[in-house]
Design a protein around this motif. Structure first.
Motif, PDB file in Angstrom:
ATOM      1  N   LEU A   8     -11.541   7.824  23.650  1.00 21.75           N
ATOM      2  CA  LEU A   8     -11.143   7.663  22.245  1.00 21.75           C
ATOM      3  C   LEU A   8     -11.463   8.906  21.417  1.00 21.75           C
ATOM      4  O   LEU A   8     -11.290   8.910  20.201  1.00 21.75           O
ATOM      5  CB  LEU A   8     -11.842   6.441  21.638  1.00 21.75           C
ATOM      6  N   VAL A   9     -11.942   9.966  22.077  1.00 23.87           N
ATOM      7  CA  VAL A   9     -12.228  11.225  21.387  1.00 23.87           C
ATOM      8  C   VAL A   9     -11.151  12.239  21.764  1.00 23.87           C
ATOM      9  O   VAL A   9     -10.924  12.502  22.937  1.00 23.87           O
ATOM     10  CB  VAL A   9     -13.625  11.780  21.776  1.00 23.87           C
ATOM     11  N   VAL A  10     -10.493  12.802  20.748  1.00 25.62           N
ATOM     12  CA  VAL A  10      -9.440  13.791  21.011  1.00 25.62           C
ATOM     13  C   VAL A  10      -9.706  15.051  20.198  1.00 25.62           C
ATOM     14  O   VAL A  10     -10.379  15.015  19.166  1.00 25.62           O
ATOM     15  CB  VAL A  10      -8.034  13.244  20.663  1.00 25.62           C
ATOM     16  N   ASP A  11      -9.177  16.158  20.681  1.00 25.14           N
ATOM     17  CA  ASP A  11      -9.239  17.429  19.961  1.00 25.14           C
ATOM     18  C   ASP A  11      -8.171  17.402  18.865  1.00 25.14           C
ATOM     19  O   ASP A  11      -6.978  17.256  19.152  1.00 25.14           O
ATOM     20  CB  ASP A  11      -8.965  18.576  20.945  1.00 25.14           C
ATOM     21  N   GLY A  12      -8.605  17.544  17.620  1.00 28.72           N
ATOM     22  CA  GLY A  12      -7.674  17.493  16.502  1.00 28.72           C
ATOM     23  C   GLY A  12      -6.555  18.507  16.605  1.00 28.72           C
ATOM     24  O   GLY A  12      -5.417  18.245  16.187  1.00 28.72           O
TER      25      GLY A  12
END
Length: 404
Positions: A8-12
């Motif tokens: 659920l963590v992505v690079d903006g």
């Protein structure tokens, strides 16, 4: 964070998509998309966004007036009730803080705004026009540069949308104080043929210049923010933008010189190119004079004709001398390197003198605690590294001059 939540963590930077939309067809055309170079000024230092599956953020601008569309899509979002109170990052809230008021979130509404762009005319006064023939052999493109002030009708509302691009491409960017009427603006537009007949405009680049006061009744303009939008890079637009700024200010008798605020390496290289092309036309910068070393005559002519300050004039002298130096001639090349290194070494020599003065007034143990200066060999190493980096930059400028 548990491994179960890592997905659920992505690079903006990877989920943001920008477009400068000229027609409805551009919306579906992937070739018109481009991404940010950074997003920490919006989404935090680590540039991550948490809490979404398949997140996609669309920031579309109408190419001329920059009417803005924000679209946020995802297939799933973390629920606090199902994840021990953990919340998804407020993406829309973060973007609302930086986007100009009036952006839309309905794509059909945005399409209607794009259609209105056919009547858009750039704000301000036309000060420079130029054409570019791309290296890929495509058709020649036309560009125009417009000068605006704080008081230019309609410009501030437009600028409010334009300046948002700084956050994605200029580190430590800040929005300017629009209550200060000393700001000037230079905006580059591509002028292209419309399929409906006539011309339309697309924003390509812009620069802000602050008119600093110089005693007693003079001005010292400082180029502050400069940005060429990604779809328009590698076309030589920034050099033309600098030329337009010079043309505007060099004819004003009250202007002492033109400076640049904390230039990036890329901008300094383009500035060097423009200044070197200008200065090689001056009598003081002809080869015979260059071999004699930097002179006050060079500083005077560069300032008088092109409002170049003495520090930059010295740099241009070094570039032009290297351009005219036969590096196969060991003596000539050595003389050049020594000349540049003597300038680079001046701060080290100054520091050495300051330390000698300090040694006279401090007790031995106090002086020993104060001294952090490195040895001679380390200083020499630093000097050589400084010179090597500088010559590399100079050669890049010279290469561009020789391949115009």
């Amino acid at each position: 964070m548990t491994d179960a939540l890592c997905h659920l963590v992505v690079d903006g930077n990877e989920v943001l998509e920008f477009k400068l939309v000229r027609s409805v067809q551009d919306i579906e055309n992937d070739d018109t998309s481009f991404g940010p170079e950074m997003c920490h000024q919006v989404f935090g230092e680590n540039e991550n966004i948490f809490g979404y599956t398949d997140l996609h953020i669309r920031l579309y601008y109408s190419a001329g007036s920059l009417q803005t569309y924000l679209g946020i899509e995802y297939t799933d979002k973390i629920e606090p009730s199902k994840s021990e109170g953990m919340k998804a990052d407020d993406v829309e809230g973060a973007l609302k803080k930086v986007l100009a008021p009036g952006f839309v979130t309905n794509l059909d509404h945005f399409i209607s705004l794009v259609d209105k762009d056919k009547s858009f005319i750039p704000h301000g006064r036309l000060v420079h026009a130029f054409t570019v023939t791309p290296d890929d052999g495509s058709d020649r493109r036309m560009f125009e540069v417009y000068f605006s002030e704080i008081s230019t009708p309609g410009f501030l509302t437009f600028h409010e949308r334009l300046q948002t691009f700084l956050l994605w491409y200029v580190d430590a960017a800040s929005f300017i104080d629009v209550d200060d009427d000393q700001w000037n603006f230079f905006t580059v537009f591509e002028k292209y043929d419309s399929c409906e007949g006539g011309h339309r405009y697309a924003v390509a680049a812009y620069a802000t210049v602050y008119r600093y006061y110089a005693y007693p009744r003079n001005l010292r303009p400082r180029i502050s923010q400069v940005l060429t939008l990604p779809p328009f890079r590698k076309l030589g637009i920034c050099a033309h933008l600098i030329k337009a700024i010079y043309t505007h200010f060099t004819v004003l008798p009250e202007v002492v010189d033109i400076t640049v605020e904390d230039p990036s390496a890329d901008f300094q290289r383009i500035r060097d190119y423009v200044d070197a092309k200008n200065c090689e036309t001056l009598p003081a910068f002809q080869p015979a004079k260059l071999y004699q070393g930097f002179s006050q005559e060079m500083a005077n002519q560069a300032c008088s004709k092109f409002k170049i300050n003495k520090k930059q004039a010295r740099r241009i002298y070094e570039i032009l001398r290297l351009k005219n130096t036969n590096t196969s001639d060991k003596t000539t090349y050595l003389n050049y390197r020594l000349d540049v290194k003597n300038r680079l070494n001046a701060p080290f020599q100054k520091k050495k003198l300051e330390m000698k003065k300090l040694q006279k007034v401090l007790a031995p143990e106090e002086f020993a605690a104060t001294v952090t200066s490195s040895g001679v060999s380390e200083t020499q190493g630093r000097l050589c590294a400084l010179y090597a980096a500088l010559e590399h930059e100079y050669r890049r400028v010279i290469h561009r001059m020789e391949h115009d």
